[in-house]
Design a protein around this motif. Structure first.
Motif, short mmCIF file in Angstrom:
data_model
loop_
_atom_site.label_atom_id
_atom_site.label_comp_id
_atom_site.label_asym_id
_atom_site.label_seq_id
_atom_site.Cartn_x
_atom_site.Cartn_y
_atom_site.Cartn_z
N VAL A 63 -9.21 -7.77 -0.05
CA VAL A 63 -8.72 -7.76 -1.43
C VAL A 63 -9.93 -7.57 -2.34
CG1 VAL A 63 -7.53 -9.04 -3.24
CG2 VAL A 63 -6.80 -9.29 -0.86
N GLY A 64 -9.85 -6.58 -3.23
CA GLY A 64 -10.98 -6.35 -4.14
C GLY A 64 -10.80 -5.10 -4.98
N ASN A 65 -11.90 -4.61 -5.52
CA ASN A 65 -11.86 -3.41 -6.35
C ASN A 65 -11.90 -2.16 -5.49
OD1 ASN A 65 -11.87 -4.87 -8.81
ND2 ASN A 65 -14.11 -5.10 -8.70
N ALA A 66 -11.32 -1.08 -6.01
CA ALA A 66 -11.29 0.18 -5.28
C ALA A 66 -12.66 0.82 -5.23
CB ALA A 66 -10.29 1.13 -5.94
N THR A 67 -12.87 1.68 -4.27
CA THR A 67 -14.14 2.40 -4.16
C THR A 67 -14.27 3.42 -5.29
OG1 THR A 67 -13.12 4.07 -2.73
CG2 THR A 67 -14.08 2.15 -1.65
N LYS A 68 -15.46 3.98 -5.43
CA LYS A 68 -15.71 4.94 -6.51
C LYS A 68 -14.79 6.16 -6.42
CE LYS A 68 -20.57 3.75 -7.30
NZ LYS A 68 -21.97 4.27 -7.33
N ALA A 69 -14.37 6.49 -5.21
CA ALA A 69 -13.51 7.65 -5.04
C ALA A 69 -12.15 7.46 -5.72
CB ALA A 69 -13.31 7.94 -3.55
N LEU A 106 -3.98 0.07 -6.23
CA LEU A 106 -3.13 -0.06 -7.41
C LEU A 106 -3.63 0.84 -8.54
CD1 LEU A 106 -2.80 -3.95 -7.37
CD2 LEU A 106 -1.19 -2.26 -6.43
N GLY A 107 -2.69 1.59 -9.15
CA GLY A 107 -3.05 2.54 -10.18
C GLY A 107 -2.74 2.05 -11.59
N ALA A 108 -3.02 2.92 -12.56
CA ALA A 108 -2.89 2.56 -13.98
C ALA A 108 -1.47 2.22 -14.39
CB ALA A 108 -3.42 3.71 -14.84
N LYS A 109 -0.47 2.79 -13.74
CA LYS A 109 0.92 2.54 -14.13
C LYS A 109 1.55 1.37 -13.38
CE LYS A 109 2.09 7.20 -15.70
NZ LYS A 109 3.03 8.35 -15.54
N PHE A 110 0.75 0.68 -12.57
CA PHE A 110 1.31 -0.45 -11.84
C PHE A 110 1.58 -1.61 -12.81
CE2 PHE A 110 0.69 -4.58 -9.82
CZ PHE A 110 1.65 -4.52 -8.82
N LYS A 111 2.79 -2.12 -12.75
CA LYS A 111 3.15 -3.29 -13.56
C LYS A 111 3.67 -4.42 -12.68
CE LYS A 111 4.18 -0.70 -17.78
NZ LYS A 111 5.22 -0.38 -18.82
N ALA A 112 4.54 -4.08 -11.75
CA ALA A 112 5.09 -5.11 -10.86
C ALA A 112 5.72 -4.42 -9.65
CB ALA A 112 6.15 -5.94 -11.59
N PHE A 113 5.87 -5.19 -8.59
CA PHE A 113 6.54 -4.67 -7.40
C PHE A 113 8.05 -4.60 -7.66
CE2 PHE A 113 2.66 -6.47 -5.43
CZ PHE A 113 2.22 -5.35 -4.75
N SER A 114 8.73 -3.90 -6.81
CA SER A 114 10.19 -3.90 -6.87
C SER A 114 10.69 -5.32 -6.63
CB SER A 114 10.77 -2.95 -5.81
OG SER A 114 10.27 -1.64 -5.97
N THR A 115 11.83 -5.65 -7.18
CA THR A 115 12.37 -6.99 -6.94
C THR A 115 12.72 -7.12 -5.46
OG1 THR A 115 14.65 -6.28 -7.36
CG2 THR A 115 13.34 -7.02 -9.26
N VAL A 172 -5.58 -4.63 -0.19
CA VAL A 172 -5.16 -4.39 -1.58
C VAL A 172 -6.40 -4.19 -2.44
CG1 VAL A 172 -3.82 -5.27 -3.53
CG2 VAL A 172 -3.15 -5.88 -1.19
N TYR A 173 -6.42 -3.03 -3.14
CA TYR A 173 -7.58 -2.70 -3.98
C TYR A 173 -7.10 -2.37 -5.39
CZ TYR A 173 -9.94 -2.20 0.51
OH TYR A 173 -10.46 -2.43 1.77
N ASN A 174 -7.91 -2.75 -6.36
CA ASN A 174 -7.59 -2.56 -7.77
C ASN A 174 -8.38 -1.37 -8.32
OD1 ASN A 174 -6.91 -2.77 -10.46
ND2 ASN A 174 -8.01 -4.68 -10.82
N ALA A 175 -7.66 -0.33 -8.77
CA ALA A 175 -8.33 0.84 -9.34
C ALA A 175 -8.15 0.89 -10.85
CB ALA A 175 -7.77 2.12 -8.70
N ALA A 223 -5.62 -7.12 -8.08
CA ALA A 223 -5.53 -7.01 -6.62
C ALA A 223 -5.17 -8.36 -6.00
CB ALA A 223 -6.84 -6.50 -6.05
N LYS A 224 -5.75 -9.44 -6.53
CA LYS A 224 -5.49 -10.77 -5.97
C LYS A 224 -4.03 -11.17 -6.17
CE LYS A 224 -7.01 -15.59 -6.26
NZ LYS A 224 -7.92 -16.56 -6.94
N SER A 225 -3.51 -10.97 -7.38
CA SER A 225 -2.11 -11.35 -7.64
C SER A 225 -1.14 -10.49 -6.82
CB SER A 225 -1.79 -11.23 -9.13
OG SER A 225 -1.98 -9.90 -9.58
#
Length: 200
Positions: free
Chosen positions: A115-121, A169-178, A88-91, A98-100
């Motif tokens: 688990v961490g931040n996304a690469t520069k790409a 994970l992208g900018a529009k990510f808010k939550a997973f599906s229930t 899981v990576y946070n972009a 990413a942790k949550s």
């Protein structure tokens, strides 16, 4: 004979039927013909609107159809969440995302890798909810299962040989599906597709 019908010589009086009786006979014959034509026309109309013998032929044709129900098309077995390793990576600019997200996926049975931040790409370059990145073999298995947890993800493949999958994970990510929505989506994927019925 005497009187009006007295016979004289070799000439005989001509005996004629009353004309009104002939008219009655002709009228009766005409009425019978008219009724016959009307009855025949009525039968023709009934055949036109009801299909006539077509219904009987259709019923006979249906009897020739096989009564056995065709088997449903088999569905390829999908991997269980525990068999899918997810990195899981946070972009996005939100810290701790990413942790949550990884903790939530772990609760749902997935195996968590890095688990961490996304690469520069990909850092700050994912406008949607997320990207699923993995080997080409993941498109028909891991991507499908993980995609039920997050709608709107984009699938991409790379040259890796391992079976792990990256969730960026992208900018529009808010939550997973229930869990209910994810289960319903998974059920729809694993439900056998009905085979086409034979045309009779």
């Amino acid at each position: 004979m005497g009187g009006k019908y007295r016979i004289t010589g070799d000439a005989y009086p001509r005996m004629r039927r009353p004309r009104h009786r002939r008219r009655l006979v002709l009228a009766g014959i005409g009425a019978v013909v008219a009724l016959s034509l009307a009855g025949w026309g009525t039968l023709q109309l009934i055949d036109v609107f009801t299909g006539g013998d077509k219904s009987a032929s259709a019923a006979d044709h249906k009897r020739d159809c096989p009564t056995a129900k065709p088997s449903a098309a088999p569905v390829k077995a999908l991997p269980r969440p525990a068999a899918i390793k997810v990195n899981v990576y946070n972009a996005t600019t939100r810290s701790g995302l990413a942790k949550s997200a990884a903790e939530e996926l772990k609760k749902r049975g997935f195996t968590i890798g890095e688990v961490g931040n996304a690469t520069k790409a990909y850092d700050k370059k994912v406008p949607g909810t997320g990207v699923l990145l993995g080997a080409p073999t993941a498109t028909s298995g891991s991507f499908t299962v993980l995609g039920t947890q997050l709608a709107g993800t984009v699938q991409k493949t790379d040259t890796r040989k391992t079976g792990e999958v990256d969730l960026i994970l992208g900018a529009k990510f808010k939550a997973f599906s229930t869990p209910q929505e994810a289960t319903a989506a998974m059920t729809a994927l694993t439900k056998p597709a009905p085979a086409p019925s034979p045309s009779c």
